[in-house]
Design a protein around this motif. Sequence first.
Motif, PDB file in Angstrom:
ATOM      1  N   ALA A   1      -3.301   8.118  11.380  1.00 32.77           N
ATOM      2  CA  ALA A   1      -3.995   8.238  10.087  1.00 32.77           C
ATOM      3  C   ALA A   1      -3.850   6.959   9.277  1.00 32.77           C
ATOM      4  O   ALA A   1      -4.802   6.522   8.619  1.00 32.77           O
ATOM      5  CB  ALA A   1      -3.440   9.424   9.310  1.00 32.77           C
ATOM      6  N   ALA A   2      -2.674   6.330   9.315  1.00 39.23           N
ATOM      7  CA  ALA A   2      -2.468   5.076   8.588  1.00 39.23           C
ATOM      8  C   ALA A   2      -3.348   3.975   9.154  1.00 39.23           C
ATOM      9  O   ALA A   2      -3.957   3.198   8.406  1.00 39.23           O
ATOM     10  CB  ALA A   2      -0.995   4.680   8.651  1.00 39.23           C
ATOM     11  N   ARG A   3      -3.455   3.903  10.464  1.00 40.16           N
ATOM     12  CA  ARG A   3      -4.313   2.890  11.091  1.00 40.16           C
ATOM     13  C   ARG A   3      -5.777   3.148  10.769  1.00 40.16           C
ATOM     14  O   ARG A   3      -6.552   2.219  10.544  1.00 40.16           O
ATOM     15  CB  ARG A   3      -4.083   2.859  12.600  1.00 40.16           C
ATOM     16  N   GLU A   4      -6.159   4.419  10.794  1.00 40.62           N
ATOM     17  CA  GLU A   4      -7.547   4.770  10.497  1.00 40.62           C
ATOM     18  C   GLU A   4      -7.911   4.401   9.064  1.00 40.62           C
ATOM     19  O   GLU A   4      -9.045   3.998   8.785  1.00 40.62           O
ATOM     20  CB  GLU A   4      -7.761   6.269  10.721  1.00 40.62           C
TER      21      GLU A   4
ATOM     22  N   THR B   1       0.839  -1.194   0.000  1.00 40.87           N
ATOM     23  CA  THR B   1       0.000   0.000   0.000  1.00 40.87           C
ATOM     24  C   THR B   1       0.881   1.253   0.000  1.00 40.87           C
ATOM     25  O   THR B   1       1.850   1.345   0.747  1.00 40.87           O
ATOM     26  CB  THR B   1      -0.907   0.015   1.248  1.00 40.87           C
ATOM     27  N   GLU B   2       0.540   2.203  -0.828  1.00 42.39           N
ATOM     28  CA  GLU B   2       1.269   3.469  -0.873  1.00 42.39           C
ATOM     29  C   GLU B   2       0.698   4.384   0.203  1.00 42.39           C
ATOM     30  O   GLU B   2      -0.505   4.544   0.343  1.00 42.39           O
ATOM     31  CB  GLU B   2       1.106   4.119  -2.245  1.00 42.39           C
ATOM     32  N   VAL B   3       1.602   4.974   0.958  1.00 43.46           N
ATOM     33  CA  VAL B   3       1.204   5.892   2.019  1.00 43.46           C
ATOM     34  C   VAL B   3       1.868   7.226   1.723  1.00 43.46           C
ATOM     35  O   VAL B   3       3.061   7.279   1.410  1.00 43.46           O
ATOM     36  CB  VAL B   3       1.643   5.369   3.402  1.00 43.46           C
ATOM     37  N   ALA B   4       1.090   8.301   1.801  1.00 46.24           N
ATOM     38  CA  ALA B   4       1.639   9.634   1.539  1.00 46.24           C
ATOM     39  C   ALA B   4       2.691   9.961   2.591  1.00 46.24           C
ATOM     40  O   ALA B   4       2.559   9.590   3.767  1.00 46.24           O
ATOM     41  CB  ALA B   4       0.517  10.664   1.563  1.00 46.24           C
ATOM     42  N   ALA B   5       3.743  10.625   2.161  1.00 45.72           N
ATOM     43  CA  ALA B   5       4.814  11.019   3.086  1.00 45.72           C
ATOM     44  C   ALA B   5       4.237  11.913   4.175  1.00 45.72           C
ATOM     45  O   ALA B   5       3.396  12.770   3.918  1.00 45.72           O
ATOM     46  CB  ALA B   5       5.909  11.747   2.320  1.00 45.72           C
TER      47      ALA B   5
END
Length: 143
Positions: free
Chosen positions: A74-77, A64-68
């Motif tokens: 926020a990632a968990r949400e 999964t791509e996660v914004a820097a």
Amino acid sequence: MGFIKEFKEFATRGNVMDMAVGVIIGGAFGKIVSSLVDDMIMPLVGKVTGGVNFTDLYCVLNDTEVAAGTSLAAAREAGIPVFAWGNFVQNIIDFLIIAFCIFLMIKGMNKLAKKKAEEPAPEPEPSNEEKLLGEIRDLLKKK
């Protein structure tokens, strides 16, 4: 012996009461040390490490791509599986600081107990028999 009477004897023993006081004092001490860690030590560590907040450090476990700059919360949400290693490091640091504070406290208490044990006990006052024998000895020396 009835169950209630047995429980009453157990609950009113000195050791149980001492343990209850210890738990209460320990909880209060834990709050003090947690405040020391969160409010005083970790900001200094963050300053030394360039403002890094350990609790937000993580690795994504899939493609999964996660914004820097995305926070851990926020990632968990977003439902992204993460390996929150920074929070683990933070908890280890907290544990080490708390353990060190408790070590210093116990070391100080042991030092006070040792000092108290080394103090000579005052000599007890001689008994009436000893006083009388001392007077007889003094009278015999005069003769």
